[in-house]
Design a protein around this motif. Structure first.
Motif, PDB file in Angstrom:
ATOM      1  N   GLU A 268      33.405 127.986 113.132  1.00 59.65           N
ATOM      2  CA  GLU A 268      32.589 126.783 112.971  1.00 59.65           C
ATOM      3  C   GLU A 268      33.147 125.607 113.751  1.00 59.65           C
ATOM      4  O   GLU A 268      32.400 124.724 114.151  1.00 59.65           O
ATOM      5  CB  GLU A 268      32.486 126.401 111.487  1.00 59.65           C
ATOM      6  N   ALA A 269      34.458 125.528 113.920  1.00 58.91           N
ATOM      7  CA  ALA A 269      35.068 124.368 114.576  1.00 58.91           C
ATOM      8  C   ALA A 269      35.003 124.533 116.089  1.00 58.91           C
ATOM      9  O   ALA A 269      35.908 125.079 116.719  1.00 58.91           O
ATOM     10  CB  ALA A 269      36.513 124.193 114.114  1.00 58.91           C
ATOM     11  N   PHE A 270      33.917 124.064 116.679  1.00 61.18           N
ATOM     12  CA  PHE A 270      33.779 124.078 118.138  1.00 61.18           C
ATOM     13  C   PHE A 270      32.898 122.906 118.526  1.00 61.18           C
ATOM     14  O   PHE A 270      32.274 122.260 117.682  1.00 61.18           O
ATOM     15  CB  PHE A 270      33.169 125.407 118.623  1.00 61.18           C
ATOM     16  N   GLY A 271      32.832 122.621 119.824  1.00 61.79           N
ATOM     17  CA  GLY A 271      31.979 121.558 120.305  1.00 61.79           C
ATOM     18  C   GLY A 271      32.672 120.202 120.342  1.00 61.79           C
ATOM     19  O   GLY A 271      33.887 120.086 120.158  1.00 61.79           O
ATOM     20  N   THR A 272      31.871 119.161 120.569  1.00 60.34           N
ATOM     21  CA  THR A 272      32.372 117.805 120.744  1.00 60.34           C
ATOM     22  C   THR A 272      31.668 116.852 119.781  1.00 60.34           C
ATOM     23  O   THR A 272      30.459 116.952 119.565  1.00 60.34           O
ATOM     24  CB  THR A 272      32.133 117.327 122.189  1.00 60.34           C
ATOM     25  N   ASN A 284      35.847 118.716 118.397  1.00 59.04           N
ATOM     26  CA  ASN A 284      35.665 119.013 116.973  1.00 59.04           C
ATOM     27  C   ASN A 284      36.800 119.904 116.476  1.00 59.04           C
ATOM     28  O   ASN A 284      36.994 121.010 116.969  1.00 59.04           O
ATOM     29  CB  ASN A 284      34.319 119.712 116.765  1.00 59.04           C
ATOM     30  N   ASP A 285      37.546 119.409 115.475  1.00 58.99           N
ATOM     31  CA  ASP A 285      38.656 120.205 114.937  1.00 58.99           C
ATOM     32  C   ASP A 285      38.336 120.806 113.573  1.00 58.99           C
ATOM     33  O   ASP A 285      39.209 121.389 112.921  1.00 58.99           O
ATOM     34  CB  ASP A 285      39.932 119.361 114.853  1.00 58.99           C
ATOM     35  N   GLY A 286      37.094 120.639 113.107  1.00 58.44           N
ATOM     36  CA  GLY A 286      36.683 121.238 111.847  1.00 58.44           C
ATOM     37  C   GLY A 286      36.813 120.336 110.642  1.00 58.44           C
ATOM     38  O   GLY A 286      36.288 120.656 109.574  1.00 58.44           O
ATOM     39  N   ALA A 287      37.518 119.212 110.776  1.00 55.53           N
ATOM     40  CA  ALA A 287      37.680 118.295 109.650  1.00 55.53           C
ATOM     41  C   ALA A 287      36.380 117.525 109.408  1.00 55.53           C
ATOM     42  O   ALA A 287      35.462 117.551 110.235  1.00 55.53           O
ATOM     43  CB  ALA A 287      38.828 117.322 109.923  1.00 55.53           C
ATOM     44  N   VAL A 288      36.310 116.824 108.271  1.00 51.92           N
ATOM     45  CA  VAL A 288      35.127 116.008 107.995  1.00 51.92           C
ATOM     46  C   VAL A 288      35.068 114.872 109.015  1.00 51.92           C
ATOM     47  O   VAL A 288      36.069 114.472 109.610  1.00 51.92           O
ATOM     48  CB  VAL A 288      35.139 115.459 106.554  1.00 51.92           C
ATOM     49  N   LEU A 289      33.881 114.313 109.185  1.00 48.48           N
ATOM     50  CA  LEU A 289      33.666 113.304 110.223  1.00 48.48           C
ATOM     51  C   LEU A 289      34.497 112.044 109.995  1.00 48.48           C
ATOM     52  O   LEU A 289      34.927 111.403 110.964  1.00 48.48           O
ATOM     53  CB  LEU A 289      32.181 112.953 110.289  1.00 48.48           C
ATOM     54  N   LEU A 290      34.747 111.672 108.748  1.00 55.41           N
ATOM     55  CA  LEU A 290      35.569 110.495 108.490  1.00 55.41           C
ATOM     56  C   LEU A 290      36.974 110.691 109.038  1.00 55.41           C
ATOM     57  O   LEU A 290      37.530 109.814 109.704  1.00 55.41           O
ATOM     58  CB  LEU A 290      35.616 110.205 106.987  1.00 55.41           C
ATOM     59  N   GLU A 291      37.559 111.847 108.770  1.00 58.65           N
ATOM     60  CA  GLU A 291      38.910 112.135 109.254  1.00 58.65           C
ATOM     61  C   GLU A 291      38.935 112.247 110.775  1.00 58.65           C
ATOM     62  O   GLU A 291      39.895 111.796 111.421  1.00 58.65           O
ATOM     63  CB  GLU A 291      39.431 113.416 108.610  1.00 58.65           C
ATOM     64  N   GLN A 292      37.910 112.841 111.369  1.00 59.20           N
ATOM     65  CA  GLN A 292      37.876 112.970 112.825  1.00 59.20           C
ATOM     66  C   GLN A 292      37.713 111.594 113.483  1.00 59.20           C
ATOM     67  O   GLN A 292      38.304 111.334 114.534  1.00 59.20           O
ATOM     68  CB  GLN A 292      36.754 113.912 113.254  1.00 59.20           C
ATOM     69  N   GLY A 346      29.548 122.466 115.706  1.00 63.11           N
ATOM     70  CA  GLY A 346      29.194 122.351 117.109  1.00 63.11           C
ATOM     71  C   GLY A 346      29.122 120.908 117.538  1.00 63.11           C
ATOM     72  O   GLY A 346      29.759 120.010 116.955  1.00 63.11           O
ATOM     73  N   ASP A 347      28.317 120.624 118.572  1.00 63.28           N
ATOM     74  CA  ASP A 347      28.176 119.259 119.100  1.00 63.28           C
ATOM     75  C   ASP A 347      27.403 118.369 118.126  1.00 63.28           C
ATOM     76  O   ASP A 347      26.339 118.759 117.643  1.00 63.28           O
ATOM     77  CB  ASP A 347      27.437 119.296 120.440  1.00 63.28           C
ATOM     78  N   VAL A 348      27.954 117.187 117.861  1.00 60.83           N
ATOM     79  CA  VAL A 348      27.333 116.248 116.949  1.00 60.83           C
ATOM     80  C   VAL A 348      27.459 114.841 117.522  1.00 60.83           C
ATOM     81  O   VAL A 348      28.517 114.472 118.062  1.00 60.83           O
ATOM     82  CB  VAL A 348      27.974 116.299 115.542  1.00 60.83           C
ATOM     83  N   GLU A 349      26.405 114.051 117.418  1.00 56.05           N
ATOM     84  CA  GLU A 349      26.450 112.641 117.778  1.00 56.05           C
ATOM     85  C   GLU A 349      26.228 111.813 116.523  1.00 56.05           C
ATOM     86  O   GLU A 349      25.209 111.961 115.846  1.00 56.05           O
ATOM     87  CB  GLU A 349      25.377 112.290 118.817  1.00 56.05           C
ATOM     88  N   ILE A 350      27.191 110.968 116.205  1.00 54.17           N
ATOM     89  CA  ILE A 350      27.128 110.147 115.010  1.00 54.17           C
ATOM     90  C   ILE A 350      27.201 108.683 115.402  1.00 54.17           C
ATOM     91  O   ILE A 350      27.962 108.299 116.306  1.00 54.17           O
ATOM     92  CB  ILE A 350      28.272 110.519 114.024  1.00 54.17           C
ATOM     93  N   ASP A 351      26.412 107.830 114.761  1.00 49.76           N
ATOM     94  CA  ASP A 351      26.261 106.441 115.181  1.00 49.76           C
ATOM     95  C   ASP A 351      27.326 105.538 114.553  1.00 49.76           C
ATOM     96  O   ASP A 351      27.039 104.720 113.686  1.00 49.76           O
ATOM     97  CB  ASP A 351      24.869 105.948 114.816  1.00 49.76           C
ATOM     98  N   ILE A 352      28.577 105.711 114.970  1.00 53.78           N
ATOM     99  CA  ILE A 352      29.647 104.805 114.572  1.00 53.78           C
ATOM    100  C   ILE A 352      30.502 104.486 115.785  1.00 53.78           C
ATOM    101  O   ILE A 352      30.452 105.206 116.785  1.00 53.78           O
ATOM    102  CB  ILE A 352      30.530 105.370 113.430  1.00 53.78           C
TER     103      ILE A 352
END
Length: 352
Positions: A268-272, A284-292, A346-352
């Motif tokens: 599961e931990a792949f992508g940017t 992406n290292d697999g951690a939750v988005l807050l930690e990343q 995988g690849d995710v774009e988050i608005d922060i």
């Protein structure tokens, strides 16, 4: 009054009026809610009970709800969620919190070691759906473990103050009597309310396990009751399994103060991860988005870090994320998600 405050706010630009008032007295605010610690009690090993006097904006709480407390530690403001333990009808408007100093808890350790009368903390309005219903049911079962005692204790105290006429059983699990807060108060409630039953179980004494037989012993009428549970994952899972097997899930109400994480599937931990508003990208290292986000040098707002308070909500523009509490995935674009309990797939774009 509101128009006058707005006028003064305009005249004091670029800083809000509260910024000037707090230089004179932190509790003197027009919009920002705060609270002053007026009493500190460390009667139980590893826990501290704080009595807070909130500013005028405080409108009270329903038994079972939580508040956010903000403190500044080494120049950085941190917020955490705690449930008041006092009854909802407290006439002096004061708030009582019992904070357990968790080994990795930055704010809880700080309050346990440093809280003193006169300290001022930020305060947010009470919120949360874990609360006693109106009208009150005829029978109520309260089950808690460890620091999960706080919301259900507020429920018990509220019922006691109301003179609740129905049957109540309160069952609490702790490691030992020495670390169980509010034991004298619980004993007093049971002595003065003959329809209230208070039971304690201690894991260090070999009596810390919840099962069907235990449920039948303390509340043989549980099938006709409304049950409220807050505690560690093991206790929560044990209660849920019994109520689901008895087809009573609709009578069970739960609150979790610990993050129970669904296992990560291999691959599961792949992508940017792209943090769109900051122009930052990270593998992406697999951690939750807050930690990343924090690992990438960003400082998104957060509160509980457990999916309770919604302080860390941000919009996922594109990509798929997995809720680490439930294991469910979602890929609908432009959706608000909680950073602390969602990990990218995988690849995710988050608005922060």
């Amino acid at each position: 009054m509101v128009d006058l405050v707005n006028l003064v706010q305009t005249l004091t630009t670029p800083h809000p009026l509260d910024r000037y008032l707090e230089l004179i007295r932190p509790m003197l605010t027009t919009r920002v809610m705060r609270a002053e610690i007026i009493h500190v009690r460390r009667s139980v090993l590893g826990s501290v009970t704080l009595t807070l006097r909130p500013t005028w904006q405080w409108t009270g709480h329903n038994p079972g709800q939580y508040v956010q407390i903000g403190v500044v530690i080494d120049g950085v403001r941190h917020t955490r969620c705690y449930s008041p333990v006092n009854a909802a009808s407290r006439r002096d408007r004061h708030i009582q919190l019992t904070v357990k100093a968790h080994p990795e808890g930055l704010v809880s350790q700080y309050l346990y070691r440093n809280a003193l009368p006169g300290m001022v903390v930020d305060l947010a309005p009470a919120t949360g759906v874990f609360q006693l219903p109106e009208p009150r049911p005829d029978r109520i079962l309260l089950v808690s473990g460890g620091s999960g005692i706080t919301p259900v204790l507020s429920m018990l105290r509220t019922l006691a103050e109301e003179g609740y006429p129905g049957e109540v059983t309160f069952l609490h699990y702790a490691k030992s009597p020495e670390v169980q807060p509010h034991r004298p108060e619980l004993a007093q409630i049971e002595r003065t309310h003959k329809n209230f039953r208070v039971e304690s179980r201690y894991t260090s004494y070999g009596s810390g396990y919840f099962d069907y037989d235990e449920l039948e012993r303390v509340a043989p009428w549980f099938a006709d009751a409304q049950t409220f549970v807050c505690g560690p994952p093991g206790l929560m899972d044990a209660v849920r399994k019994i109520f689901e097997a008895e087809q009573l899930a609709d009578r069970l109400h739960t609150e979790e103060f610990t993050l129970s994480v669904a296992p990560v599937e291999v691959g599961e931990a792949f992508g940017t991860v792209s943090f769109a508003a900051s122009g930052v990208r990270a593998e992406n290292d697999g951690a939750v988005l807050l930690e990343q986000a924090e690992a990438a040098g960003l400082t998104p707002e957060y509160g509980c870090r457990m999916g309770i308070c919604f302080s860390c909500t941000a919009v996922r523009r594109t990509g798929c994320t997995r809720n680490v509490r439930t294991g469910e995935t979602d890929s609908d674009p432009d959706q608000p998600i909680q950073l602390c309990i969602n990990a990218p797939v995988g690849d995710v774009e988050i608005d922060i």
